[in-house]
Design a protein around this motif. Structure first.
Motif, PDB file in Angstrom:
ATOM      1  N   TRP A  36      77.740  24.515 137.664  1.00 41.56           N
ATOM      2  CA  TRP A  36      77.917  23.064 137.799  1.00 41.56           C
ATOM      3  C   TRP A  36      79.217  22.823 138.565  1.00 41.56           C
ATOM      4  CZ3 TRP A  36      74.476  19.328 136.694  1.00 41.56           C
ATOM      5  CH2 TRP A  36      73.431  19.623 135.817  1.00 41.56           C
ATOM      6  N   PHE A  37      79.135  21.921 139.519  1.00 39.21           N
ATOM      7  CA  PHE A  37      80.286  21.499 140.307  1.00 39.21           C
ATOM      8  C   PHE A  37      80.342  19.974 140.288  1.00 39.21           C
ATOM      9  CE2 PHE A  37      81.562  25.464 142.393  1.00 39.21           C
ATOM     10  CZ  PHE A  37      80.475  26.266 142.099  1.00 39.21           C
ATOM     11  N   ARG A  38      81.476  19.417 140.667  1.00 37.97           N
ATOM     12  CA  ARG A  38      81.580  17.974 140.753  1.00 37.97           C
ATOM     13  C   ARG A  38      82.435  17.582 141.944  1.00 37.97           C
ATOM     14  NH1 ARG A  38      85.134  16.836 135.247  1.00 37.97           N
ATOM     15  NH2 ARG A  38      87.129  17.694 135.968  1.00 37.97           N
ATOM     16  N   GLN A  39      82.148  16.389 142.439  1.00 38.50           N
ATOM     17  CA  GLN A  39      82.873  15.895 143.604  1.00 38.50           C
ATOM     18  C   GLN A  39      83.146  14.410 143.427  1.00 38.50           C
ATOM     19  OE1 GLN A  39      80.961  16.713 147.375  1.00 38.50           O
ATOM     20  NE2 GLN A  39      82.909  16.559 148.469  1.00 38.50           N
ATOM     21  N   ALA A  40      84.419  14.081 143.386  1.00 33.46           N
ATOM     22  CA  ALA A  40      84.843  12.691 143.314  1.00 33.46           C
ATOM     23  C   ALA A  40      85.020  12.160 144.739  1.00 33.46           C
ATOM     24  CB  ALA A  40      86.146  12.580 142.537  1.00 33.46           C
ATOM     25  N   PRO A  41      84.973  10.844 144.921  1.00 33.02           N
ATOM     26  CA  PRO A  41      85.108  10.278 146.266  1.00 33.02           C
ATOM     27  C   PRO A  41      86.403  10.718 146.944  1.00 33.02           C
ATOM     28  CG  PRO A  41      84.338   8.616 144.750  1.00 33.02           C
ATOM     29  CD  PRO A  41      84.682   9.812 143.916  1.00 33.02           C
ATOM     30  N   GLY A  42      86.289  11.212 148.171  1.00 34.65           N
ATOM     31  CA  GLY A  42      87.454  11.613 148.931  1.00 34.65           C
ATOM     32  C   GLY A  42      88.048  12.942 148.529  1.00 34.65           C
ATOM     33  N   LYS A  43      87.382  13.661 147.630  1.00 36.83           N
ATOM     34  CA  LYS A  43      87.917  14.937 147.161  1.00 36.83           C
ATOM     35  C   LYS A  43      86.940  16.067 147.439  1.00 36.83           C
ATOM     36  CE  LYS A  43      90.917  13.057 143.575  1.00 36.83           C
ATOM     37  NZ  LYS A  43      91.366  13.193 142.156  1.00 36.83           N
ATOM     38  N   VAL A  48      83.086  23.433 137.887  1.00 36.19           N
ATOM     39  CA  VAL A  48      83.138  22.932 136.515  1.00 36.19           C
ATOM     40  C   VAL A  48      82.825  24.063 135.533  1.00 36.19           C
ATOM     41  CG1 VAL A  48      82.119  21.336 134.849  1.00 36.19           C
ATOM     42  CG2 VAL A  48      82.507  20.595 137.216  1.00 36.19           C
ATOM     43  N   ALA A  49      81.653  24.696 135.695  1.00 40.78           N
ATOM     44  CA  ALA A  49      81.226  25.730 134.756  1.00 40.78           C
ATOM     45  C   ALA A  49      80.138  26.572 135.395  1.00 40.78           C
ATOM     46  CB  ALA A  49      80.717  25.114 133.459  1.00 40.78           C
ATOM     47  N   ALA A  97      73.918  24.337 140.934  1.00 40.64           N
ATOM     48  CA  ALA A  97      73.728  25.273 142.029  1.00 40.64           C
ATOM     49  C   ALA A  97      73.292  26.625 141.488  1.00 40.64           C
ATOM     50  CB  ALA A  97      75.014  25.414 142.835  1.00 40.64           C
ATOM     51  N   ALA A  98      72.618  27.399 142.334  1.00 42.08           N
ATOM     52  CA  ALA A  98      72.109  28.718 141.961  1.00 42.08           C
ATOM     53  C   ALA A  98      72.682  29.782 142.885  1.00 42.08           C
ATOM     54  CB  ALA A  98      70.586  28.731 142.021  1.00 42.08           C
ATOM     55  N   ASP A  99      73.064  30.895 142.284  1.00 42.97           N
ATOM     56  CA  ASP A  99      73.695  31.999 143.017  1.00 42.97           C
ATOM     57  C   ASP A  99      73.059  33.297 142.547  1.00 42.97           C
ATOM     58  OD1 ASP A  99      77.161  33.220 143.152  1.00 42.97           O
ATOM     59  OD2 ASP A  99      75.380  33.805 144.269  1.00 42.97           O
ATOM     60  N   ARG A 100      72.797  34.214 143.457  1.00 41.26           N
ATOM     61  CA  ARG A 100      72.176  35.481 143.065  1.00 41.26           C
ATOM     62  C   ARG A 100      73.139  36.404 142.344  1.00 41.26           C
ATOM     63  NH1 ARG A 100      70.311  37.482 148.728  1.00 41.26           N
ATOM     64  NH2 ARG A 100      72.150  36.248 149.254  1.00 41.26           N
ATOM     65  N   PHE A 101      74.435  36.143 142.440  1.00 38.06           N
ATOM     66  CA  PHE A 101      75.423  37.039 141.862  1.00 38.06           C
ATOM     67  C   PHE A 101      76.369  36.285 140.929  1.00 38.06           C
ATOM     68  CE2 PHE A 101      73.905  40.245 144.588  1.00 38.06           C
ATOM     69  CZ  PHE A 101      73.723  39.691 145.851  1.00 38.06           C
ATOM     70  N   TRP A 102      77.007  37.014 140.027  1.00 36.24           N
ATOM     71  CA  TRP A 102      77.976  36.442 139.117  1.00 36.24           C
ATOM     72  C   TRP A 102      79.371  36.357 139.745  1.00 36.24           C
ATOM     73  CZ3 TRP A 102      78.663  33.381 135.292  1.00 36.24           C
ATOM     74  CH2 TRP A 102      79.841  33.410 134.542  1.00 36.24           C
ATOM     75  N   SER A 103      79.728  37.370 140.503  1.00 36.46           N
ATOM     76  CA  SER A 103      81.050  37.369 141.120  1.00 36.46           C
ATOM     77  C   SER A 103      81.158  36.175 142.064  1.00 36.46           C
ATOM     78  CB  SER A 103      81.295  38.661 141.886  1.00 36.46           C
ATOM     79  OG  SER A 103      80.344  38.815 142.915  1.00 36.46           O
ATOM     80  N   GLY A 104      82.304  35.526 142.061  1.00 35.21           N
ATOM     81  CA  GLY A 104      82.467  34.334 142.880  1.00 35.21           C
ATOM     82  C   GLY A 104      81.811  33.119 142.303  1.00 35.21           C
ATOM     83  N   CYS A 105      81.551  33.129 141.004  1.00 36.76           N
ATOM     84  CA  CYS A 105      80.791  32.041 140.387  1.00 36.76           C
ATOM     85  C   CYS A 105      81.520  30.707 140.441  1.00 36.76           C
ATOM     86  CB  CYS A 105      80.429  32.375 138.949  1.00 36.76           C
ATOM     87  SG  CYS A 105      81.837  32.473 137.839  1.00 36.76           S
ATOM     88  N   SER A 106      82.822  30.698 140.673  1.00 34.33           N
ATOM     89  CA  SER A 106      83.568  29.449 140.738  1.00 34.33           C
ATOM     90  C   SER A 106      83.746  28.940 142.170  1.00 34.33           C
ATOM     91  CB  SER A 106      84.943  29.626 140.086  1.00 34.33           C
ATOM     92  OG  SER A 106      85.701  30.581 140.806  1.00 34.33           O
ATOM     93  N   VAL A 107      83.171  29.620 143.127  1.00 36.33           N
ATOM     94  CA  VAL A 107      83.356  29.299 144.543  1.00 36.33           C
ATOM     95  C   VAL A 107      82.090  28.637 145.095  1.00 36.33           C
ATOM     96  CG1 VAL A 107      83.830  30.221 146.818  1.00 36.33           C
ATOM     97  CG2 VAL A 107      84.897  31.264 144.796  1.00 36.33           C
ATOM     98  N   PRO A 108      82.190  27.400 145.555  1.00 33.48           N
ATOM     99  CA  PRO A 108      80.986  26.722 146.064  1.00 33.48           C
ATOM    100  C   PRO A 108      80.270  27.495 147.167  1.00 33.48           C
ATOM    101  CG  PRO A 108      82.771  25.145 145.784  1.00 33.48           C
ATOM    102  CD  PRO A 108      83.358  26.499 145.546  1.00 33.48           C
ATOM    103  N   ALA A 109      81.014  28.138 148.050  1.00 31.44           N
ATOM    104  CA  ALA A 109      80.400  28.828 149.180  1.00 31.44           C
ATOM    105  C   ALA A 109      79.547  30.019 148.748  1.00 31.44           C
ATOM    106  CB  ALA A 109      81.476  29.292 150.153  1.00 31.44           C
TER     107      ALA A 109
END
Length: 124
Positions: A36-43, A48-49, A97-109
């Motif tokens: 889970w990610f979040r985006q506030a206006p202009g940020k 998140v988790a 979002a869904a990612d095939r791997f655990w490493s980098g789980c906090s990185v949107p890219a």
């Protein structure tokens, strides 16, 4: 391909609770780390988790530790974000979002698939 659809957002008073859901379809949901990610206006979009494919590992941003809980039900192809003690600074569009791997789980890219987002508003 994995399709993700978030729901459960809304307006809630400070101190209240919301539970977000993210329903997945397409490829095997249980094989993916979910975030889970979040985006506030202009940020920027902030982490998140995240939860590993089995649910055995979780990771939280410091700003939500102790207030938010991520969980998943692989039988229902759904990931949840229980948000308690909400604050005005939690106001944002929340994305799963869904990612095939655990490493980098906090990185949107690192994530391969994204939902369209759901708005959470906590008035000050």
């Amino acid at each position: 391909q994995v399709q993700l659809v978030e729901s459960g957002g809304g307006l809630v008073q400070a101190g209240g609770s919301l539970r977000l859901s993210c329903a997945a379809s397409g490829r095997t949901f249980s094989g993916y780390t979910m975030g889970w990610f979040r985006q506030a206006p202009g940020k920027e979009r902030d982490f998140v988790a995240a939860i590993s494919w089995s649910g055995g590992f979780t990771n939280y941003a410091d700003s939500v530790k102790g207030r938010f809980t991520i969980s998943r039900d692989n039988a229902k192809n759904t990931v949840y974000l229980q948000m308690n003690s909400l604050k005005p600074q939690d106001t944002a569009v929340y994305y799963c979002a869904a990612d095939r791997f655990w490493s980098g789980c906090s990185v949107p890219a690192a994530y391969d698939y994204w939902g369209q987002g759901t708005q959470v508003t906590v008035p000050s």
